[in-house]
Design an enzyme around this catalytic site. Sequence first.
Site, PDB file in Angstrom:
ATOM      1  N   SER A   1      73.993  43.589  54.564  1.00 34.00           N
ATOM      2  CA  SER A   1      74.071  43.704  52.827  1.00 34.00           C
ATOM      3  C   SER A   1      74.324  42.125  52.395  1.00 34.00           C
ATOM      4  O   SER A   1      74.852  41.548  53.063  1.00 34.00           O
ATOM      5  CB  SER A   1      75.001  44.626  52.456  1.00 34.00           C
ATOM      6  OG  SER A   1      74.881  45.999  52.770  1.00 34.00           O
TER       7      SER A   1
HETATM    8  N1  SAM Z   1      77.607  47.761  56.623  1.00 34.68           N
HETATM    9  C1  SAM Z   1      76.256  47.242  57.131  1.00 34.68           C
HETATM   10  C2  SAM Z   1      76.634  45.668  57.465  1.00 34.68           C
HETATM   11  O1  SAM Z   1      77.666  45.217  57.274  1.00 34.68           O
HETATM   12  O2  SAM Z   1      75.767  45.083  58.049  1.00 34.68           O
HETATM   13  C3  SAM Z   1      75.236  47.522  56.403  1.00 34.68           C
HETATM   14  C4  SAM Z   1      73.883  47.958  57.078  1.00 34.68           C
HETATM   15  S1  SAM Z   1      72.477  48.625  56.223  1.00 34.68           S
HETATM   16  C5  SAM Z   1      72.627  48.034  54.592  1.00 34.68           C
HETATM   17  C6  SAM Z   1      73.004  50.328  56.241  1.00 34.68           C
HETATM   18  C7  SAM Z   1      73.121  51.022  57.813  1.00 34.68           C
HETATM   19  O3  SAM Z   1      73.326  52.409  57.336  1.00 34.68           O
HETATM   20  C8  SAM Z   1      72.007  50.849  58.564  1.00 34.68           C
HETATM   21  O4  SAM Z   1      72.226  50.275  59.648  1.00 34.68           O
HETATM   22  C9  SAM Z   1      71.519  52.240  58.792  1.00 34.68           C
HETATM   23  O5  SAM Z   1      70.904  52.327  60.146  1.00 34.68           O
HETATM   24  C10 SAM Z   1      72.694  52.973  58.601  1.00 34.68           C
HETATM   25  N2  SAM Z   1      72.540  54.458  58.353  1.00 34.68           N
HETATM   26  C11 SAM Z   1      71.532  55.105  57.464  1.00 34.68           C
HETATM   27  N3  SAM Z   1      71.774  56.331  57.246  1.00 34.68           N
HETATM   28  C12 SAM Z   1      72.774  56.657  58.385  1.00 34.68           C
HETATM   29  C13 SAM Z   1      73.467  57.829  58.725  1.00 34.68           C
HETATM   30  N4  SAM Z   1      73.254  59.085  58.183  1.00 34.68           N
HETATM   31  N5  SAM Z   1      74.450  57.656  59.395  1.00 34.68           N
HETATM   32  C14 SAM Z   1      75.095  56.237  60.175  1.00 34.68           C
HETATM   33  N6  SAM Z   1      74.433  55.301  59.527  1.00 34.68           N
HETATM   34  C15 SAM Z   1      73.167  55.429  58.890  1.00 34.68           C
END
Ligand code: SAM
Length: 220
Positions: free
Chosen positions: A68
Amino acid sequence: MRESIEDSYRHRGMRRALLGKLREKGIHDERVLHAIGQIPRHIFFDAAFLEHAYQDKAFPIGEGQTISQPYTVARQTELLDVGPGMKTLEVGTGSGYQAWVLALLGAKVFSVERIPALYQKALHLFRRLPYAVQLHLGDGTLGWKSRAPFERILVTAGAPFVPDALLEQLSLGGKLVIPVGDDQQQRMIRLTKLAGNEIRKEEFEVYRFVPLKGKLGWNE
Ligand code: SAM
Protein backbone atom coordinates in the site's frame (compact mmCIF):
# COMPACT_ATOMS: atom_id res chain seq x y z
CA MET A 1 20.77 -16.80 12.60
CA ARG A 2 19.04 -13.66 11.30
CA GLU A 3 20.20 -12.12 8.02
CA SER A 4 20.82 -8.44 8.49
CA ILE A 5 18.57 -5.88 6.79
CA GLU A 6 20.59 -3.30 4.91
CA ASP A 7 19.75 0.30 5.73
CA SER A 8 21.87 3.34 4.96
CA TYR A 9 22.22 7.06 5.52
CA ARG A 10 20.73 7.62 2.06
CA HIS A 11 17.69 5.43 2.80
CA ARG A 12 17.15 7.23 6.11
CA GLY A 13 17.30 10.58 4.31
CA MET A 14 14.70 9.41 1.80
CA ARG A 15 12.48 8.28 4.68
CA ARG A 16 12.76 11.69 6.36
CA ALA A 17 11.59 13.32 3.13
CA LEU A 18 8.67 10.87 2.99
CA LEU A 19 7.67 11.78 6.57
CA GLY A 20 7.58 15.44 5.50
CA LYS A 21 5.14 14.55 2.70
CA LEU A 22 2.94 12.51 5.04
CA ARG A 23 2.78 15.45 7.47
CA GLU A 24 1.82 17.79 4.61
CA LYS A 25 -0.96 15.38 3.66
CA GLY A 26 -2.36 15.53 7.19
CA ILE A 27 -0.83 12.64 9.15
CA HIS A 28 -0.30 14.00 12.66
CA ASP A 29 0.10 10.92 14.87
CA GLU A 30 3.76 11.14 15.85
CA ARG A 31 3.87 7.47 16.93
CA VAL A 32 2.76 6.39 13.46
CA LEU A 33 5.23 8.75 11.76
CA HIS A 34 8.01 7.49 14.01
CA ALA A 35 7.24 3.85 13.08
CA ILE A 36 7.22 4.67 9.35
CA GLY A 37 10.49 6.52 9.85
CA GLN A 38 12.05 3.36 11.29
CA ILE A 39 11.09 0.82 8.64
CA PRO A 40 13.32 0.18 5.60
CA ARG A 41 10.54 0.06 2.98
CA HIS A 42 13.21 -0.34 0.29
CA ILE A 43 13.71 -4.01 1.23
CA PHE A 44 10.40 -4.74 -0.54
CA PHE A 45 11.74 -3.32 -3.84
CA ASP A 46 14.14 -4.73 -6.43
CA ALA A 47 17.32 -2.65 -6.74
CA ALA A 48 16.10 -1.35 -10.14
CA PHE A 49 13.08 0.25 -8.46
CA LEU A 50 14.80 1.61 -5.35
CA GLU A 51 13.87 5.19 -6.23
CA HIS A 52 10.20 4.24 -5.83
CA ALA A 53 10.59 2.88 -2.30
CA TYR A 54 10.12 6.21 -0.52
CA GLN A 55 7.71 7.82 -2.92
CA ASP A 56 4.18 8.06 -1.62
CA LYS A 57 2.91 5.41 -4.02
CA ALA A 58 1.59 1.85 -3.96
CA PHE A 59 3.89 -0.57 -5.77
CA PRO A 60 3.53 -4.10 -7.22
CA ILE A 61 4.76 -6.95 -4.99
CA GLY A 62 3.89 -9.78 -7.40
CA GLU A 63 0.81 -12.02 -7.67
CA GLY A 64 -1.17 -8.99 -8.89
CA GLN A 65 -0.95 -7.36 -5.44
CA THR A 66 0.61 -4.18 -4.08
CA ILE A 67 2.39 -2.81 -1.05
CA SER A 68 0.00 0.00 0.00
CA GLN A 69 0.89 3.67 -0.46
CA PRO A 70 2.68 5.01 2.65
CA TYR A 71 -0.09 7.60 3.16
CA THR A 72 -2.70 4.82 3.19
CA VAL A 73 -0.68 2.77 5.69
CA ALA A 74 -0.22 5.84 7.90
CA ARG A 75 -3.89 6.86 7.70
CA GLN A 76 -5.24 3.35 8.36
CA THR A 77 -2.85 2.96 11.30
CA GLU A 78 -3.86 6.36 12.68
CA LEU A 79 -7.57 5.46 12.42
CA LEU A 80 -6.96 2.07 14.05
CA ASP A 81 -5.64 3.87 17.14
CA VAL A 82 -3.59 0.89 18.20
CA GLY A 83 -1.80 0.82 21.54
CA PRO A 84 0.92 -1.35 23.09
CA GLY A 85 -0.15 -4.93 23.78
CA MET A 86 -3.39 -4.71 21.78
CA LYS A 87 -4.38 -7.92 20.08
CA THR A 88 -4.67 -6.87 16.45
CA LEU A 89 -5.78 -8.77 13.36
CA GLU A 90 -4.64 -7.63 9.94
CA VAL A 91 -6.46 -9.04 6.90
CA GLY A 92 -4.16 -8.92 3.85
CA THR A 93 -0.54 -9.42 4.96
CA GLY A 94 0.79 -8.68 1.45
CA SER A 95 4.42 -7.62 1.82
CA GLY A 96 4.28 -7.56 5.63
CA TYR A 97 5.04 -3.82 5.75
CA GLN A 98 1.81 -2.81 7.50
CA ALA A 99 2.13 -5.68 9.99
CA TRP A 100 5.64 -4.42 10.76
CA VAL A 101 4.28 -0.90 11.43
CA LEU A 102 1.68 -2.35 13.84
CA ALA A 103 4.30 -4.50 15.58
CA LEU A 104 6.58 -1.48 16.02
CA LEU A 105 3.69 0.30 17.72
CA GLY A 106 3.64 -2.53 20.25
CA ALA A 107 0.55 -4.35 18.96
CA LYS A 108 0.32 -8.13 19.25
CA VAL A 109 -0.13 -8.78 15.55
CA PHE A 110 -1.98 -11.63 13.83
CA SER A 111 -2.06 -11.33 10.05
CA VAL A 112 -3.86 -13.40 7.42
CA GLU A 113 -2.96 -13.66 3.71
CA ARG A 114 -4.74 -15.73 1.07
CA ILE A 115 -1.94 -16.00 -1.52
CA PRO A 116 0.61 -18.71 -0.63
CA ALA A 117 3.64 -17.01 -2.29
CA LEU A 118 3.06 -13.75 -0.38
CA TYR A 119 2.45 -15.61 2.88
CA GLN A 120 5.76 -17.48 2.42
CA LYS A 121 7.68 -14.27 1.71
CA ALA A 122 6.20 -12.58 4.79
CA LEU A 123 7.08 -15.63 6.91
CA HIS A 124 10.66 -15.27 5.73
CA LEU A 125 10.65 -11.54 6.52
CA PHE A 126 9.38 -11.97 10.07
CA ARG A 127 11.97 -14.68 10.76
CA ARG A 128 14.54 -11.89 10.27
CA LEU A 129 12.78 -9.41 12.58
CA PRO A 130 12.58 -9.27 16.37
CA TYR A 131 8.74 -9.18 16.39
CA ALA A 132 6.47 -12.09 17.21
CA VAL A 133 4.00 -11.43 14.39
CA GLN A 134 1.81 -14.48 13.80
CA LEU A 135 0.94 -15.24 10.19
CA HIS A 136 -1.77 -17.43 8.76
CA LEU A 137 -2.51 -18.61 5.22
CA GLY A 138 -6.26 -18.51 4.58
CA ASP A 139 -9.36 -16.51 3.86
CA GLY A 140 -9.21 -13.43 6.09
CA THR A 141 -12.84 -12.51 5.38
CA LEU A 142 -13.53 -15.24 7.96
CA GLY A 143 -11.10 -13.65 10.43
CA TRP A 144 -8.94 -15.96 12.55
CA LYS A 145 -11.44 -17.67 14.82
CA SER A 146 -9.04 -19.67 16.99
CA ARG A 147 -7.15 -16.47 17.96
CA ALA A 148 -10.23 -14.24 18.45
CA PRO A 149 -11.32 -11.91 19.99
CA PHE A 150 -9.28 -8.97 18.71
CA GLU A 151 -9.14 -5.45 20.12
CA ARG A 152 -8.32 -4.08 16.69
CA ILE A 153 -8.96 -5.38 13.16
CA LEU A 154 -7.49 -3.78 10.05
CA VAL A 155 -8.47 -4.81 6.52
CA THR A 156 -6.00 -3.78 3.82
CA ALA A 157 -8.02 -4.82 0.73
CA GLY A 158 -11.26 -3.34 -0.65
CA ALA A 159 -14.40 -5.11 0.62
CA PRO A 160 -17.89 -5.16 -0.96
CA PHE A 161 -19.39 -5.13 2.59
CA VAL A 162 -18.25 -5.60 6.19
CA PRO A 163 -17.80 -9.35 6.83
CA ASP A 164 -19.94 -10.46 9.81
CA ALA A 165 -17.15 -12.78 10.94
CA LEU A 166 -14.86 -9.80 11.57
CA LEU A 167 -17.47 -7.97 13.66
CA GLU A 168 -18.09 -11.17 15.64
CA GLN A 169 -14.37 -11.50 16.36
CA LEU A 170 -14.04 -7.91 17.60
CA SER A 171 -13.98 -7.47 21.37
CA LEU A 172 -16.18 -5.00 23.25
CA GLY A 173 -14.77 -1.51 22.72
CA GLY A 174 -12.77 -2.87 19.77
CA LYS A 175 -12.28 -1.03 16.46
CA LEU A 176 -12.43 -2.33 12.90
CA VAL A 177 -10.99 -0.24 10.05
CA ILE A 178 -12.01 -1.41 6.58
CA PRO A 179 -12.34 0.10 3.08
CA VAL A 180 -15.81 -0.71 1.69
CA GLY A 181 -17.20 0.01 -1.78
CA ASP A 182 -17.28 -1.26 -5.36
CA ASP A 183 -14.41 -2.40 -7.59
CA GLN A 184 -13.45 1.21 -8.45
CA GLN A 185 -13.39 2.99 -5.09
CA GLN A 186 -13.91 2.29 -1.44
CA ARG A 187 -14.67 4.51 1.54
CA MET A 188 -12.59 4.01 4.69
CA ILE A 189 -14.90 3.03 7.51
CA ARG A 190 -14.25 2.66 11.23
CA LEU A 191 -16.64 0.55 13.29
CA THR A 192 -16.49 0.52 17.08
CA LYS A 193 -18.23 -2.25 19.03
CA LEU A 194 -20.21 -0.78 21.90
CA ALA A 195 -22.18 -2.40 24.73
CA GLY A 196 -25.51 -4.06 23.88
CA ASN A 197 -24.32 -5.15 20.42
CA GLU A 198 -24.39 -1.54 19.25
CA ILE A 199 -21.94 -0.49 16.52
CA ARG A 200 -20.73 3.09 15.99
CA LYS A 201 -19.87 3.82 12.35
CA GLU A 202 -17.55 6.61 11.17
CA GLU A 203 -16.73 7.35 7.53
CA PHE A 204 -13.53 8.84 6.12
CA GLU A 205 -11.86 9.35 2.72
CA VAL A 206 -12.18 7.37 -0.48
CA TYR A 207 -9.39 5.04 -1.70
CA ARG A 208 -8.73 2.44 -4.36
CA PHE A 209 -7.57 -0.92 -3.00
CA VAL A 210 -7.01 -4.34 -4.56
CA PRO A 211 -10.10 -6.52 -3.94
CA LEU A 212 -10.75 -8.45 -0.74
CA LYS A 213 -11.49 -11.88 -2.22
CA GLY A 214 -13.09 -14.67 -0.24
CA LYS A 215 -16.23 -16.24 1.16
CA LEU A 216 -17.37 -12.93 2.70
CA GLY A 217 -15.71 -10.74 0.05
CA TRP A 218 -15.50 -10.56 -3.74
CA ASN A 219 -15.76 -13.85 -5.68
CA GLU A 220 -12.41 -15.60 -6.12
N1 SAM B 1 -0.97 -4.82 4.13
C1 SAM B 1 -0.30 -5.07 2.91
C2 SAM B 1 1.13 -4.54 2.90
O1 SAM B 1 1.54 -3.89 3.86
O2 SAM B 1 1.85 -4.84 1.95
C3 SAM B 1 -1.11 -4.54 1.74
C4 SAM B 1 -1.31 -5.61 0.76
S1 SAM B 1 -2.43 -5.46 -0.56
C5 SAM B 1 -2.99 -3.83 -0.69
C6 SAM B 1 -3.83 -6.40 0.03
C7 SAM B 1 -3.56 -7.84 0.34
O3 SAM B 1 -4.79 -8.46 0.75
C8 SAM B 1 -3.04 -8.68 -0.82
O4 SAM B 1 -1.84 -9.29 -0.46
C9 SAM B 1 -4.15 -9.72 -1.05
O5 SAM B 1 -3.67 -10.97 -1.50
C10 SAM B 1 -4.75 -9.80 0.33
N2 SAM B 1 -6.11 -10.36 0.39
C11 SAM B 1 -7.15 -10.15 -0.43
N3 SAM B 1 -8.22 -10.86 -0.01
C12 SAM B 1 -7.83 -11.52 1.12
C13 SAM B 1 -8.47 -12.43 2.01
N4 SAM B 1 -9.75 -12.81 1.87
N5 SAM B 1 -7.76 -12.91 3.06
C14 SAM B 1 -6.47 -12.55 3.25
N6 SAM B 1 -5.81 -11.72 2.42
C15 SAM B 1 -6.48 -11.20 1.38
